[in-house]
Design a protein around this motif. Structure first.
Motif, PDB file in Angstrom:
ATOM      1  N   UNK A  29     -11.331  67.353  49.601  1.00 59.42           N
ATOM      2  CA  UNK A  29     -11.810  68.637  49.763  1.00 59.42           C
ATOM      3  C   UNK A  29     -11.977  69.599  48.272  1.00 59.42           C
ATOM      4  N   UNK A  30     -10.965  69.342  47.666  1.00 57.73           N
ATOM      5  CA  UNK A  30     -10.918  70.247  46.230  1.00 57.73           C
ATOM      6  C   UNK A  30     -11.749  69.581  45.358  1.00 57.73           C
ATOM      7  N   UNK A  31     -12.370  68.443  45.682  1.00 57.77           N
ATOM      8  CA  UNK A  31     -13.069  67.393  44.472  1.00 57.77           C
ATOM      9  C   UNK A  31     -12.375  67.304  43.321  1.00 57.77           C
ATOM     10  N   UNK A  32     -11.055  66.920  43.248  1.00 59.50           N
ATOM     11  CA  UNK A  32      -9.905  66.604  42.496  1.00 59.50           C
ATOM     12  C   UNK A  32      -9.627  65.086  42.483  1.00 59.50           C
ATOM     13  N   UNK A  33      -9.749  64.173  41.484  1.00 62.26           N
ATOM     14  CA  UNK A  33      -9.353  62.790  41.691  1.00 62.26           C
ATOM     15  C   UNK A  33      -7.912  62.841  41.423  1.00 62.26           C
ATOM     16  N   UNK A  34      -7.330  61.758  41.027  1.00 64.18           N
ATOM     17  CA  UNK A  34      -6.040  61.272  41.287  1.00 64.18           C
ATOM     18  C   UNK A  34      -5.273  62.354  39.975  1.00 64.18           C
ATOM     19  N   UNK A  35      -4.041  63.013  40.446  1.00 60.31           N
ATOM     20  CA  UNK A  35      -3.223  63.749  39.595  1.00 60.31           C
ATOM     21  C   UNK A  35      -1.881  63.338  39.803  1.00 60.31           C
ATOM     22  N   UNK A  36      -0.895  63.695  38.740  1.00 54.05           N
ATOM     23  CA  UNK A  36       0.537  63.117  38.876  1.00 54.05           C
ATOM     24  C   UNK A  36       1.236  63.797  37.931  1.00 54.05           C
ATOM     25  N   UNK A  37       2.594  63.788  38.233  1.00 50.16           N
ATOM     26  CA  UNK A  37       3.600  64.539  37.573  1.00 50.16           C
ATOM     27  C   UNK A  37       4.606  63.419  37.222  1.00 50.16           C
ATOM     28  N   UNK A  38       5.110  63.227  36.079  1.00 46.02           N
ATOM     29  CA  UNK A  38       6.284  62.386  35.627  1.00 46.02           C
ATOM     30  C   UNK A  38       7.503  63.477  35.438  1.00 46.02           C
ATOM     31  N   UNK A  39       8.618  63.465  36.109  1.00 50.67           N
ATOM     32  CA  UNK A  39       9.644  64.205  35.851  1.00 50.67           C
ATOM     33  C   UNK A  39      10.798  63.546  34.861  1.00 50.67           C
ATOM     34  N   UNK A  40      10.902  64.010  33.969  1.00 48.47           N
ATOM     35  CA  UNK A  40      11.730  63.209  32.956  1.00 48.47           C
ATOM     36  C   UNK A  40      13.234  63.970  32.726  1.00 48.47           C
ATOM     37  N   UNK A  41      14.148  63.091  32.591  1.00 47.37           N
ATOM     38  CA  UNK A  41      15.515  63.666  32.107  1.00 47.37           C
ATOM     39  C   UNK A  41      16.297  62.404  32.095  1.00 47.37           C
ATOM     40  N   UNK A  96       0.388  60.945  42.190  1.00 47.24           N
ATOM     41  CA  UNK A  96       1.326  59.944  41.609  1.00 47.24           C
ATOM     42  C   UNK A  96       2.590  60.960  41.412  1.00 47.24           C
ATOM     43  N   UNK A  97       3.916  60.547  41.731  1.00 43.92           N
ATOM     44  CA  UNK A  97       5.107  61.033  41.159  1.00 43.92           C
ATOM     45  C   UNK A  97       5.692  60.049  40.507  1.00 43.92           C
ATOM     46  N   UNK A  98       6.373  60.472  39.417  1.00 44.66           N
ATOM     47  CA  UNK A  98       7.006  59.431  38.574  1.00 44.66           C
ATOM     48  C   UNK A  98       8.288  59.763  37.949  1.00 44.66           C
ATOM     49  N   UNK A  99       9.366  58.973  37.553  1.00 48.03           N
ATOM     50  CA  UNK A  99      10.573  59.627  36.702  1.00 48.03           C
ATOM     51  C   UNK A  99      10.596  58.702  35.421  1.00 48.03           C
ATOM     52  N   UNK A 100      11.045  59.231  34.291  1.00 44.77           N
ATOM     53  CA  UNK A 100      11.488  58.611  33.262  1.00 44.77           C
ATOM     54  C   UNK A 100      12.662  59.373  32.707  1.00 44.77           C
ATOM     55  N   UNK A 101      13.231  58.566  31.449  1.00 45.71           N
ATOM     56  CA  UNK A 101      14.317  59.456  30.701  1.00 45.71           C
ATOM     57  C   UNK A 101      13.516  60.289  29.793  1.00 45.71           C
ATOM     58  N   UNK A 102      12.470  60.009  29.419  1.00 45.19           N
ATOM     59  CA  UNK A 102      11.815  60.740  28.118  1.00 45.19           C
ATOM     60  C   UNK A 102      10.545  60.744  28.487  1.00 45.19           C
ATOM     61  N   UNK A 103       9.720  61.886  27.812  1.00 44.36           N
ATOM     62  CA  UNK A 103       8.328  61.854  28.099  1.00 44.36           C
ATOM     63  C   UNK A 103       7.777  60.479  27.817  1.00 44.36           C
ATOM     64  N   UNK A 104       6.642  60.176  28.543  1.00 44.18           N
ATOM     65  CA  UNK A 104       6.115  58.780  28.441  1.00 44.18           C
ATOM     66  C   UNK A 104       5.647  58.441  27.155  1.00 44.18           C
TER      67      UNK A 104
END
Length: 637
Positions: A268-280, A370-378
């Motif tokens: 509906x928003x005409x937005x394709x794939x979006x994502x956040x990577x939580x890092x710590x 997409x939601x993701x996790x890592x220890x540092x910025x990708x």
């Protein structure tokens, strides 16, 4: 003699037509066929070697209360009613027979065509058959219509292997299926998410359940893709009183849950794939945020990791179409393949692969959060692996630090002793109640799509305006990548806001937007730290050269689409809009131009108050205004 290999019945297996001569009327029993067609059965036929439910009531039990029919009894009743004209069913032997002249020959045990299925395009027709196996258990199989023509023996063998009693050639079984007049038609889809039909809209949940609007029993929709592995637990009210309350005051949890709800709104928003990577670093609560998000629509214990193969991750992405993809633990030192898979996730398409007959099939496509996790910025993980991390990927999967609050990923512990105790409580609540919120939210979207689309637009516009102000950016000077990030976060904010308005989540007015603005500020601050100075702009310029984005004026060949400008032996000429969108990205274009000018890479054209250069008509007839860079200095910088 094997039942399934019998080409012709033995004399004692022949079942006579009722017109056949036989004076011993006491040795005959009637069979049943469509329209009540009578038939006879010769005594001496071996009794069936598996128990069968009674179809005809015993007169001795006439006055007893009838128990509800079992599934097997229901199937037998439907089969007898629907048998094609000319076929008979003999109850004692539990055999369907087919006519040959004046005889009825045994065909197979109880079986019926329950439905005909086809995909949304009207192709890939299949027969859904129900049958009783040799133990009297009800079995179901889906048989492609093409297989009946191409591989009848294989079809018959598969049914026999599943317990069907077959007494004649496979061709007779195929003929039975083809003669069956099946009233029910079912649409099929192999994709989760949105499906458009002529008379309604459908949404396939991660569980494989299908919601439609308007609701109708005519030609239902069935999911036939990968077997769903999700299940529900508890109730929606239990989720609201558990996780819903624990998320209050915790921006990371509120945005994670809003991200799970945002996936059905992307269309509906005409937005394709979006994502956040939580890092710590470890034990910060970032994985707990992932489980909270998963609890909206599926079992939170079924979390996938980045260490899967590229093919496996692409399959996961395709199966999460219009849904949520969660990938935990980005590798500390990734290899090149990880960059390829991030490209694939962000672009919404996998690689084309060969089929068994060496032809290419269409690659899978998807639209997801997409939601993701890592220890540092990708990008820093990629740098450790000596990998270039293109700028375009950094806006497809944005990096957000989660050690930004008082207790790692958590700002409010709701009375728990520490962050660890709070994480345990969230994880326990997610496991106790999950799989209900997404269904309720999709039902909300389906039943109010028109009004919701208007509200969605308003929320997105308001959030974009407030986010630009919060980041200190001026509307009209921020282009492409930054706006893509803000729009992605905005869809999440809109989903959470709409869910709160509908009473699906216990969040006060304005709480979701505040969480989204905080996430945007954290992303932008980290982004500025990594892109400060001309280095990032130079790197992006080099990437565009390697991608063939510039028309070579000394050797003009078509440039990769879309073309970014021109170049010759000395200069690179870049269109101003391309510079703002793809070189400056989310930084102010003027500041990046000043940095490149100070580094003696940018050479203005001599006009007052302008850093642009106007190309001569002898080179480009339209004389466009461009930014001109020293090609050799760009290479050496």
């Amino acid at each position: 003699m094997h039942d399934e290999d019998a080409a012709a019945p033995a004399p004692e297996e022949v079942i006579e037509h009722e017109s056949a001569t036989n004076d011993d009327t006491d040795t005959k029993e009637e069979g049943t066929g469509r329209h009540g067609d009578p038939g006879t059965r010769t005594r001496g036929e071996p009794a069936p070697d598996y128990p069968l439910p009674a179809l005809i009531a015993d007169p001795a039990n006439e006055h007893r209360a009838d128990p509800p029919p079992s599934e097997a009894e229901r199937m037998l009743a439907d089969m007898v009613e629907q048998l094609p004209l000319g076929y008979l069913f003999f109850h004692e032997q539990s055999l369907i027979t087919y006519p040959v002249g004046s005889l009825f020959l045994p065909l197979c045990g109880p079986i019926r065509v329950a439905a005909m299925l086809r995909d949304i395009g009207g192709n890939d027709w299949s027969y859904e058959v129900e049958f009783l196996d040799r133990d009297g258990a009800l079995r179901r199989q889906l048989i492609p219509a093409a297989a009946l023509q191409e591989r009848p023996r294989a079809v018959a063998a598969g049914l026999v292997n599943s317990g069907l009693r077959l007494m004649t050639r496979p061709a007779e079984l195929v003929r039975l299926f083809q003669n069956w007049q099946t009233p029910e038609r079912i649409w099929t889809t192999r994709r989760t998410g949105w499906t458009e039909l002529v008379d309604r809209t459908a949404f396939v949940l991660p569980s494989g359940d299908v919601l439609t609007h308007p609701k109708t029993s005519t030609s239902p929709v069935r999911y036939t893709g990968a077997a769903p592995s999700t299940r529900t637990a508890g109730t929606l009210a239990g989720w609201q009183n558990g996780i819903g309350q624990l998320t209050l005051g915790n921006p990371s949890l509120m945005i994670a849950i809003s991200a799970a709800l945002a996936a059905p709104l992307l269309r509906l928003a005409q937005v394709d794939t979006v994502g956040i990577n939580f890092y710590a670093s470890t034990s910060s609560g970032k994985t707990t945020a992932m489980r909270a998000a998963l609890s909206c629509g599926q079992d939170p214990s079924r979390m996938h990791r980045w260490n899967a193969t590229n093919t496996a991750i692409e399959i996961l992405a395709a199966s999460a179409h219009d849904g949520l993809l969660v990938l935990d633990e980005f590798p500390a030192t990734p290899d090149r393949s990880i960059v390829d898979v991030i490209y694939a996730i962000g672009n919404g398409t996998g690689r084309a692969r060969g089929t068994h007959d060496i032809t290419l099939r269409d690659s899978d496509r998807w639209r997801l959060v997409t939601l993701s996790t890592s220890e540092l910025p990708i990008p820093e993980h990629c740098a450790r692996g000596r990998l270039a991390y293109p700028e375009g990927l950094a806006v497809r999967l944005i990096d957000v630090p989660v050690r930004s609050w008082a207790h790692g990923a958590f700002a409010e512990l709701h009375g728990h002793a520490d962050g660890h105790a709070f994480a345990v409580a969230v994880n326990a609540a997610a496991q106790e109640n999950h799989g209900h919120l997404l269904e309720a939210f999709v039902d909300l979207v389906l039943n109010g799509e028109a009004a919701l689309t208007v509200a969605l637009t308003r929320i997105l516009t308001a959030f974009r305006t407030r986010a630009l102000r919060a980041l200190g950016l001026e509307a009209g000077t921020v282009h492409g990548p930054a706006m893509r990030v803000l729009d992605g976060i905005g869809v999440m904010v809109a989903a959470g806001t709409l869910a709160a308005r509908a009473g699906l989540v216990p969040w006060p007015r304005g709480a979701v937007e505040a969480a989204g603005l905080e996430i945007a500020r954290l992303w932008h601050a980290g982004r500025m730290e990594r892109t400060d100075g001309p280095g990032a702009a130079i790197e992006r310029l080099r990437e565009m050269i390697e991608e063939g984005r510039f028309v070579d004026l000394d050797d003009p060949v078509p440039a990769a689409d879309p073309a970014a400008g021109w170049m010759d032996a000395r200069w690179i000429y870049i269109d101003s809009a391309v510079f703002a969108d793809e070189i400056a990205c989310d930084a102010a274009p003027g500041r990046v131009l000043d940095q490149l000018l100070d580094a003696k890479l940018l050479v203005p054209g001599g006009e007052q108050r302008s850093l642009q250069y106007r190309m001569p008509a002898s080179v480009i007839a339209s004389r466009p205004r461009v930014y001109r860079f020293r090609r050799e200095r760009v290479r050496q910088a």
